[in-house]
Enzyme design. Sequence first.
Site, PDB file in Angstrom:
ATOM      1  N   SER A  39       0.870  -1.184   0.000  1.00 21.22           N
ATOM      2  CA  SER A  39       0.000   0.000   0.000  1.00 21.22           C
ATOM      3  C   SER A  39       0.899   1.224   0.000  1.00 21.22           C
ATOM      4  CB  SER A  39      -0.844  -0.001   1.284  1.00 21.22           C
ATOM      5  OG  SER A  39      -1.459   1.255   1.489  1.00 21.22           O
ATOM      6  N   TYR A  89      -3.356  -1.390  10.031  1.00 19.53           N
ATOM      7  CA  TYR A  89      -3.189  -1.553   8.581  1.00 19.53           C
ATOM      8  C   TYR A  89      -1.819  -1.038   8.140  1.00 19.53           C
ATOM      9  CZ  TYR A  89      -4.282  -1.353   3.602  1.00 19.53           C
ATOM     10  OH  TYR A  89      -4.263  -1.540   2.238  1.00 19.53           O
TER      11      TYR A  89
HETATM   12  P1  NAD Z   1     -11.064  -6.567  -1.840  1.00 18.04           P
HETATM   13  O1  NAD Z   1     -11.729  -6.667  -0.537  1.00 18.04           O
HETATM   14  O2  NAD Z   1     -11.909  -6.544  -3.048  1.00 18.04           O
HETATM   15  O3  NAD Z   1      -9.991  -7.740  -1.981  1.00 18.04           O
HETATM   16  C1  NAD Z   1      -9.464  -8.419  -0.875  1.00 18.04           C
HETATM   17  C2  NAD Z   1      -9.467  -9.876  -1.181  1.00 18.04           C
HETATM   18  O4  NAD Z   1      -8.936 -10.601  -0.070  1.00 18.04           O
HETATM   19  C3  NAD Z   1     -10.885 -10.370  -1.393  1.00 18.04           C
HETATM   20  O5  NAD Z   1     -10.903 -11.225  -2.509  1.00 18.04           O
HETATM   21  C4  NAD Z   1     -11.194 -11.119  -0.124  1.00 18.04           C
HETATM   22  O6  NAD Z   1     -12.109 -12.141  -0.332  1.00 18.04           O
HETATM   23  C5  NAD Z   1      -9.828 -11.645   0.231  1.00 18.04           C
HETATM   24  N1  NAD Z   1      -9.712 -12.019   1.627  1.00 18.04           N
HETATM   25  C6  NAD Z   1     -10.026 -11.285   2.724  1.00 18.04           C
HETATM   26  N2  NAD Z   1      -9.792 -12.015   3.834  1.00 18.04           N
HETATM   27  C7  NAD Z   1      -9.332 -13.223   3.421  1.00 18.04           C
HETATM   28  C8  NAD Z   1      -8.893 -14.397   4.081  1.00 18.04           C
HETATM   29  N3  NAD Z   1      -8.883 -14.487   5.417  1.00 18.04           N
HETATM   30  N4  NAD Z   1      -8.479 -15.442   3.330  1.00 18.04           N
HETATM   31  C9  NAD Z   1      -8.494 -15.370   1.985  1.00 18.04           C
HETATM   32  N5  NAD Z   1      -8.858 -14.285   1.300  1.00 18.04           N
HETATM   33  C10 NAD Z   1      -9.279 -13.228   2.018  1.00 18.04           C
HETATM   34  O7  NAD Z   1     -10.167  -5.254  -1.775  1.00 18.04           O
HETATM   35  P2  NAD Z   1      -8.841  -4.823  -2.589  1.00 18.04           P
HETATM   36  O8  NAD Z   1      -8.740  -3.369  -2.388  1.00 18.04           O
HETATM   37  O9  NAD Z   1      -8.842  -5.389  -3.957  1.00 18.04           O
HETATM   38  O10 NAD Z   1      -7.692  -5.483  -1.706  1.00 18.04           O
HETATM   39  C11 NAD Z   1      -6.655  -6.270  -2.260  1.00 18.04           C
HETATM   40  C12 NAD Z   1      -5.326  -5.855  -1.644  1.00 18.04           C
HETATM   41  O11 NAD Z   1      -5.029  -4.525  -2.078  1.00 18.04           O
HETATM   42  C13 NAD Z   1      -5.293  -5.851  -0.120  1.00 18.04           C
HETATM   43  O12 NAD Z   1      -4.090  -6.449   0.338  1.00 18.04           O
HETATM   44  C14 NAD Z   1      -5.321  -4.371   0.202  1.00 18.04           C
HETATM   45  O13 NAD Z   1      -4.701  -4.076   1.427  1.00 18.04           O
HETATM   46  C15 NAD Z   1      -4.530  -3.805  -0.969  1.00 18.04           C
HETATM   47  N6  NAD Z   1      -4.710  -2.363  -1.178  1.00 18.04           N
HETATM   48  C16 NAD Z   1      -5.922  -1.874  -1.555  1.00 18.04           C
HETATM   49  C17 NAD Z   1      -6.080  -0.505  -1.717  1.00 18.04           C
HETATM   50  C18 NAD Z   1      -7.387   0.109  -2.136  1.00 18.04           C
HETATM   51  O14 NAD Z   1      -7.517   1.338  -2.058  1.00 18.04           O
HETATM   52  N7  NAD Z   1      -8.360  -0.687  -2.606  1.00 18.04           N
HETATM   53  C19 NAD Z   1      -4.999   0.363  -1.500  1.00 18.04           C
HETATM   54  C20 NAD Z   1      -3.777  -0.176  -1.104  1.00 18.04           C
HETATM   55  C21 NAD Z   1      -3.649  -1.545  -0.948  1.00 18.04           C
END
Ligand code: NAD
Length: 258
Positions: free
Chosen positions: A142, A155
Amino acid sequence: MYRLAGKVALITGGNSGIGEATALLFAAEGASVVITGRRVAAGKAVAARIRDSGGEAHFVRADHTKPRDCERAVAATLERFGRIDILFNNAGIVTSGTAESVSEENWSRTLALNVTAVWRMSRLVLPQLRAAGGGVIVNNASDWAVVGAPDALPYAASKGAVAQMTRSMALDHAAEGIRVNAVCPGDTWVQRWSEEGYFPDGDPVTREEAMRASEAHIPMRRFAEAEEIARAVLFLASPESSYVTGHLLLVDGGNTAR
Ligand code: NAD
């Protein structure tokens, strides 16, 4: 022609958001893709979409806070496709709180998924990357891995740990032809932000509300789309980044440039 032709990629949390966008892009670039997650219907739907457009995909139900589920995900990938070339450690949760306000439970579950699962999946997959003659790990960190974040202590701490795991693993495995990098997204719209109960400590937001918030503080005046993050992951996973390891690739609309 295809940047990932013949490669097998394992994507954790591939049933929504950035993981889903990356699975679709990797498959379009010729990779056979295994996606994991806890939500079976959503995971199967992503795998079916890929297969319907001519790609190879398989969904494995897995909660990555459970060691047995991680082992099963790796075993199922090998059973289905015989090798692993790329691991995208993407599954993660967003939690908020200060040092005083965060609960023991939220602290522990954030680290269990965002940190420990990244280590656990890497440990399980590294022998397979070695067996394949080299490979790639991409971690989803992130922009809050590199700057402090208000009211998001668990986080930010977890993503800082991902950054350091990325650098340290890159050093440990560089001589083996295994590259380890991280993508560091800034605000990225994902559908689940609008779902009730998604944020453990906050309300759901609409796309318009999220855009207004991003307009206020991001230099590019908008959030990212998941596909924009997926393209950065593709770069790190493909031979186009063949001399890049231990790198944190910020894809944040300039958020950390000041
Ligand atoms: P999202 O919630 O759509 O994706 C997260 C995924 O992780 C989902 O598919 C969810 O089912 C899965 N997940 C959650 N808990 C789980 C578990 N215990 N076991 C297996 N799978 C699990 O959201 P996203 O934003 O696509 O997140 C993906 C990654 O991107 C994360 O690591 C998040 O921290 C990172 N991220 C997102 C953003 C943002 O603004 N969306 C910014 C920086 C980093």
